[in-house]
Design an enzyme around this catalytic site. Structure first.
Site, PDB file in Angstrom:
ATOM      1  N   GLY A   1       3.050  -9.831  62.591  1.00 21.61           N
ATOM      2  CA  GLY A   1       3.107  -8.377  62.469  1.00 21.61           C
ATOM      3  C   GLY A   1       3.845  -7.922  61.217  1.00 21.61           C
ATOM      4  O   GLY A   1       3.595  -6.821  60.714  1.00 21.61           O
TER       5      GLY A   1
ATOM      6  N   GLU B   1       1.289  -7.931  58.682  1.00 17.08           N
ATOM      7  CA  GLU B   1       0.370  -6.815  58.989  1.00 17.08           C
ATOM      8  C   GLU B   1       0.986  -5.485  58.553  1.00 17.08           C
ATOM      9  O   GLU B   1       0.290  -4.585  58.076  1.00 17.08           O
ATOM     10  CB  GLU B   1       0.041  -6.806  60.484  1.00 17.08           C
TER      11      GLU B   1
ATOM     12  N   GLU C   1       0.332 -16.292  64.414  1.00 15.92           N
ATOM     13  CA  GLU C   1       0.111 -15.906  65.815  1.00 15.92           C
ATOM     14  C   GLU C   1      -0.557 -17.006  66.631  1.00 15.92           C
ATOM     15  O   GLU C   1      -0.288 -17.157  67.824  1.00 15.92           O
ATOM     16  CB  GLU C   1      -0.751 -14.631  65.891  1.00 15.92           C
TER      17      GLU C   1
HETATM   18  N1  3HC Z   1      10.470 -12.076  67.827  1.00 13.73           N
HETATM   19  C1  3HC Z   1      11.621 -12.177  68.519  1.00 13.73           C
HETATM   20  N2  3HC Z   1      12.609 -13.036  68.155  1.00 13.73           N
HETATM   21  C2  3HC Z   1      12.410 -13.775  67.065  1.00 13.73           C
HETATM   22  C3  3HC Z   1      11.240 -13.699  66.309  1.00 13.73           C
HETATM   23  C4  3HC Z   1      10.239 -12.795  66.723  1.00 13.73           C
HETATM   24  N3  3HC Z   1       9.098 -12.649  66.043  1.00 13.73           N
HETATM   25  N4  3HC Z   1      11.335 -14.577  65.290  1.00 13.73           N
HETATM   26  C5  3HC Z   1      12.524 -15.168  65.402  1.00 13.73           C
HETATM   27  N5  3HC Z   1      13.189 -14.684  66.466  1.00 13.73           N
HETATM   28  C6  3HC Z   1      14.554 -15.012  66.900  1.00 13.73           C
HETATM   29  C7  3HC Z   1      14.649 -16.423  67.454  1.00 13.73           C
HETATM   30  O1  3HC Z   1      14.314 -16.462  68.820  1.00 13.73           O
HETATM   31  C8  3HC Z   1      16.105 -16.733  67.207  1.00 13.73           C
HETATM   32  O2  3HC Z   1      16.838 -16.091  68.224  1.00 13.73           O
HETATM   33  P1  3HC Z   1      18.192 -16.761  68.780  1.00 13.73           P
HETATM   34  O3  3HC Z   1      19.102 -16.863  67.605  1.00 13.73           O
HETATM   35  O4  3HC Z   1      18.614 -15.820  69.839  1.00 13.73           O
HETATM   36  O5  3HC Z   1      17.777 -18.107  69.304  1.00 13.73           O
HETATM   37  C9  3HC Z   1      16.398 -16.008  65.898  1.00 13.73           C
HETATM   38  O6  3HC Z   1      15.379 -15.032  65.748  1.00 13.73           O
HETATM   39  C10 3HC Z   1      16.378 -16.902  64.685  1.00 13.73           C
HETATM   40  O7  3HC Z   1      15.181 -17.664  64.707  1.00 13.73           O
HETATM   41  P2  3HC Z   1      15.160 -19.219  64.355  1.00 13.73           P
HETATM   42  O8  3HC Z   1      16.248 -19.919  65.085  1.00 13.73           O
HETATM   43  O9  3HC Z   1      13.772 -19.681  64.554  1.00 13.73           O
HETATM   44  O10 3HC Z   1      15.556 -19.175  62.811  1.00 13.73           O
HETATM   45  P3  3HC Z   1      14.887 -19.907  61.586  1.00 13.73           P
HETATM   46  O11 3HC Z   1      15.604 -19.397  60.400  1.00 13.73           O
HETATM   47  O12 3HC Z   1      14.832 -21.375  61.824  1.00 13.73           O
HETATM   48  O13 3HC Z   1      13.356 -19.418  61.548  1.00 13.73           O
HETATM   49  C11 3HC Z   1      11.537 -17.830  61.519  1.00 13.73           C
HETATM   50  C12 3HC Z   1      13.060 -18.074  61.325  1.00 13.73           C
HETATM   51  C13 3HC Z   1      10.745 -18.600  60.448  1.00 13.73           C
HETATM   52  C14 3HC Z   1      11.305 -16.367  61.404  1.00 13.73           C
HETATM   53  C15 3HC Z   1      11.120 -18.363  62.915  1.00 13.73           C
HETATM   54  O14 3HC Z   1      12.002 -17.825  63.892  1.00 13.73           O
HETATM   55  C16 3HC Z   1       9.721 -17.991  63.316  1.00 13.73           C
HETATM   56  O15 3HC Z   1       8.795 -18.683  62.964  1.00 13.73           O
HETATM   57  N6  3HC Z   1       9.584 -16.911  64.080  1.00 13.73           N
HETATM   58  C17 3HC Z   1       8.312 -16.529  64.664  1.00 13.73           C
HETATM   59  C18 3HC Z   1       7.379 -15.916  63.659  1.00 13.73           C
HETATM   60  C19 3HC Z   1       6.098 -15.525  64.322  1.00 13.73           C
HETATM   61  O16 3HC Z   1       5.473 -16.290  65.026  1.00 13.73           O
HETATM   62  N7  3HC Z   1       5.681 -14.288  64.101  1.00 13.73           N
HETATM   63  C20 3HC Z   1       4.496 -13.758  64.706  1.00 13.73           C
HETATM   64  C21 3HC Z   1       4.858 -13.052  65.973  1.00 13.73           C
HETATM   65  S1  3HC Z   1       3.447 -12.560  66.899  1.00 13.73           S
HETATM   66  C22 3HC Z   1       2.933 -11.144  66.125  1.00 13.73           C
HETATM   67  O17 3HC Z   1       3.473 -10.747  65.149  1.00 13.73           O
HETATM   68  C23 3HC Z   1       1.797 -10.445  66.788  1.00 13.73           C
HETATM   69  C24 3HC Z   1       1.233  -9.353  65.970  1.00 13.73           C
HETATM   70  O18 3HC Z   1       0.097  -9.793  65.285  1.00 13.73           O
HETATM   71  C25 3HC Z   1       0.860  -8.183  66.803  1.00 13.73           C
END
Ligand code: 3HC
Ligand code: NAI
Length: 703
Positions: free
Chosen positions: A104, A107, A127
């Site tokens: 997102g 996006e 995603e």
């Molecule tokens: N939503 C909620 N929490 C999130 C998040 C997200 N998208 N991304 C990261 N966090 C949280 C983690 O749970 C973690 O929380 P905690 O400290 O309480 O455990 C904190 O942020 C830090 O994350 P990491 O420990 O993973 O830290 P890193 O620095 O190693 O990595 C990152 C950071 C690369 C951003 C990794 O967290 C990541 O890959 N996040 C997910 C990204 C993702 O998949 N985004 C797509 C979401 S789905 C979407 O967007 C749908 C849309 O199309 C409608």
């Protein structure tokens, strides 16, 4: 003043800084704050252009994953609606993308007319790793920016793209020279756009994104990739959404995307993958290890034993740029080990994953030695010699003599008692188990075995180094087989036993691969080696003394020299890469069953499923009760990253929750009654499972 965004107007430019730590996840409160700020800027005649940026550098990691599956996910303003609104503002919007724009977050940037990044910017639509598809316009707007094929590749792979490539693709318009200069340059870019009276949004580069595709593109893409996707839903939905982008006008395409997204969000597969996402983050949180726990510096690593595991283990460190010494007993074994490492890298070069220059850089980080004195200054030593207690203890006595104070001494043992290894040293607090999986340079799992004396800073340091070398680290207590191999035993037992009772190996394995496991357990036994299984069993006969029935088939295959893939015969026959059923194995099973007076009968797929899976689950629950595993999510990570359990099924513990704990318990009790003395002996429900069901719990936790 809203605390989730910083709002500032400077010389006609509205600067809207997202400020929701840690990653600016687009939960409802932040969505509302962005909308409010953008409306304010849109309505302010003094504002000519709007810049969206991350107030602390990082732009945005996407939708808030914690909201999925709850009403908050689409609580107003929902993300797709917010982004549509941004595209309607008649002032240029510029996304200044510091560090990351994922899902997102990207996006959001695509809803802006213009995008600028810095050298370390990475963008992506991951995603699919959560069993989802981009659901806020990504599947429609990205194809219109990059063309359908490039956009599809990004979404299907879920991979991140660096700044330079994003610029080349046209995803970024500009890249600054430094991260620090990003906001200033974004402002300068906005002024340039205003000076040339650039439109709020430039016209789509690909107004008709599928125009260059062959007529059967989507059908053949699907046919080619479906075997790899197995039963995964998300790739199919991504494809359907991109197909829609090629044939529908934007508003209809967005509506189609939304309905596909909701289907994905509601799916059990996405629920499972979201569970895995949070389990991975949770696994790093270990009682006794605090943020304040000191970390020991690891600048030099030594690996003892350059065999199958030692070489692979060492590669992990070289890949992360850490110098590594390989120590062997004899020059020949050392040369062989180093040559194998080079060969592995050469394969990567051949596959285009590594350049020849990188190969040489990595090899330059290796030093081979036969002399323990040379590893005296290593910060971390990992022993990977033969799996014999006396040999390992001898190695650890030597390490205790030669290694500098404070060095972490680790064993890669797959079954031996880490405490007994630590006990021969004068520094058991520095000893830990680091159980890598084969091939150690590929498999993501690292079981970190915490001995009874292991110091918190040793544990904290190994967890940190595991992250640095890209492993998923799961902490286990000391027991035979730790988490993974201990659970493998009852799972394997049922598979072996059912072959005696009348199932063929292929029937057993098919039930497991139909669940999307990478391979069935008997194929896995052939791969790991019938001989390896036999030798572990032979060294622990006492543990199997209660019942000798189920491993007889393994013992006899071993006696026949049918060691599995390496001898082209095991539970199956192998012709090249082809695996075939072998009537000799069936005949062998019939004979043994006769001798043991085991009744042979047809075994249903349901029975194969329940006996293998329920016994696996039962052992996992028992491990949790014993405190060997800290959380059920940790067990899932072990099975997903070490044993090919599908992430979209969520690991055995999550799977059990999906099936219903009461059903699992009822199944175990059923086989306890229906399988005679064998059932009575082995189908003993874990007390924790009984307590959970009695308490009406649906989640697996320690109570
Ligand atoms: N939503 C909620 N929490 C999130 C998040 C997200 N998208 N991304 C990261 N966090 C949280 C983690 O749970 C973690 O929380 P905690 O400290 O309480 O455990 C904190 O942020 C830090 O994350 P990491 O420990 O993973 O830290 P890193 O620095 O190693 O990595 C990152 C950071 C690369 C951003 C990794 O967290 C990541 O890959 N996040 C997910 C990204 C993702 O998949 N985004 C797509 C979401 S789905 C979407 O967007 C749908 C849309 O199309 C409608
Ligand atoms: P291997 O037999 O391929 O390699 C062992 C190497 O250690 C040999 O090269 C041998 O020369 C060397 N060695 C033996 N004694 C030594 C000593 N005293 N000093 C220095 N080197 C010595 O064995 P493999 O498969 O690499 O296993 C090593 C360890 O890793 C074992 O503890 C095994 O249980 C564990 N393990 C193995 C896995 C596998 O799939 N092979 C998976 C996970 C752990």
């Amino acid at each position: 003043m809203n605390t989730l965004v910083n709002y500032q107007v400077e010389a006609g430019l509205a600067l809207i800084g997202l400020a929701r730590p840690p990653v600016n996840a687009l939960g409802q409160p932040l969505r509302a704050a962005i909308l409010e700020a953008c409306e304010r800027a849109a309505a302010d005649p003094a504002v000519q252009a709007i810049i969206l940026h991350g107030a602390r550098g990082l732009f945005c990691a996407g939708a808030d994953i914690t909201e999925f599956g709850s009403p908050a996910s689409f609580a107003a303003p929902d993300l797709p609606g917010l982004l549509v609104r941004l595209t309607q503002i008649d002032k240029p919007l510029i996304a200044a993308i510091g560090s990351l724009a994922l899902g997102g977050g990207l996006e959001l940037a695509l809803a802006c007319g213009y995008r600028i990044g810095e050298p370390k910017t990475r963008v992506g639509l991951p995603e699919i790793n959560l069993g989802l598809l981009p659901g806020a316009g990504g599947t429609q707007r990205l194809p219109r920016l990059l063309g359908a094929q490039a956009a599809l590749n990004m979404m299907i792979s879920g991979q991140q793209v660096g700044a330079e490539q994003a610029l080349m693709l046209g995803l970024l318009d500009r890249v600054t020279d430094s991260a620090e200069g990003l906001l200033d340059e974004a402002c300068a870019y906005a002024r340039e756009l205003l000076a040339i009276r650039a439109p709020a949004r430039p016209a789509d580069r690909y107004a008709n994104p599928g125009i260059e595709l062959a007529d059967d593109f989507f059908a053949s893409y699907r046919a080619e990739n479906e075997p790899r996707w197995k039963s995964r839903l998300a790739p199919r939905l991504v494809l359907a959404a991109v197909e829609a982008a090629c044939v529908l006008p934007l508003d209809q395409g967005l509506a189609r995307e939304l309905s596909l997204f909701k289907q994905a969000e509601d799916s059990a597969q996405s629920q499972a993958l979201r569970h895995v996402f949070f389990a991975e983050r949770e696994a790093g949180k270990v009682p006794g290890v605090e943020a304040s726990t000191p970390i020991r510096a690891i600048n030099k690593v030594a690996v003892i034993g350059a065999g199958t595991m030692g070489g692979g283990i060492a590669m992990n460190f070289a890949n992360a740029g850490i110098p590594v010494m390989l120590l062997e007993r004899e020059a020949e074994a050392l040369d062989r080990g180093l040559a194998q490492v080079r060969k592995n890298y050469e394969i990567s070069v051949k596959r285009g994953k590594l350049s020849s220059e990188q190969l040489e850089q990595r090899m330059a980080l290796f030093t081979g030695t036969l002399d323990y004195a040379e590893i005296a200054d290593a910060d971390l030593v990992i022993e990977a010699v033969f799996e014999k207690m006396e040999i390992k203890q001898q190695v650890f006595r030597t390490l205790d003599e030669v290694c500098k104070p404070g060095a972490i001494l680790a064993s890669n043992t797959s079954s031996l008692d880490v405490d007994a290894i630590a006990a021969v040293t004068r520094r058991p607090q520095d000893v830990i188990g680091l159980h890598f999986f084969s091939p150690a340079n590929v498999m993501r799992l690292l079981e970190v075995v915490r001995g009874k004396a292991t110091a918190p800073d040793v544990l904290a340091t190994t967890l940190k180094i595991a992250k640095r070398i890209g492993k998923v680290a799961v902490v286990s207590g000391v027991c035979f087989g730790f988490i993974g191999n201990r659970m493998l035993e009852p799972y394997n037992r049922e598979a072996h036993r059912m072959v005696l009772e009348g199932a063929t190996p292929a029937e057993v394995d098919k039930v497991l691969t139909d669940l999307d496991l990478n391979m069935g357990v008997l194929t896995m036994t052939d791969l790991a080696g019938v001989d390896v299984n036999f030798l572990v069993r032979d060294a622990n006969r006492a543990a199997f003394a209660r019942d000798s029935s189920y491993y007889r088939i393994g013992d006899e295959l071993y006696a026949l020299g049918r060691y599995g893939q390496k001898t082209a015969r095991g539970f199956y026959l192998y012709e090249g890469r082809e695996r075939k059923e072998d009537y000799e194995v069936v005949a062998l099973a019939e004979r043994i069953a006769g001798e043991l007076q085991v009744q042979r009968r047809p075994i249903s797929t349901q029975e194969i499923h329940d006996r293998c899976l329920f016994m696996l689950i039962n052992e996992g629950i028992q491990l949790l009760d014993e405190g060997i595993a800290l959380r059920s999510g940790d067990i899932d990570l072990v099975w997903i990253n070490g044993y090919g359990f599908p992430g979209h099924v969520g690991g055995p513990m999550h799977y059990a929750e999906q099936l219903g704990l009461d059903k699992v318990l009822a199944g175990i009790e059923h086989y306890r009654q229906s399988l005679g003395a064998y059932g009575e002996l082995w189908f003993q429900p874990a007390p924790l499972l009984q307590r959970l069901v009695a308490a009406g719990k649906t989640r697996i936790e320690r109570i």
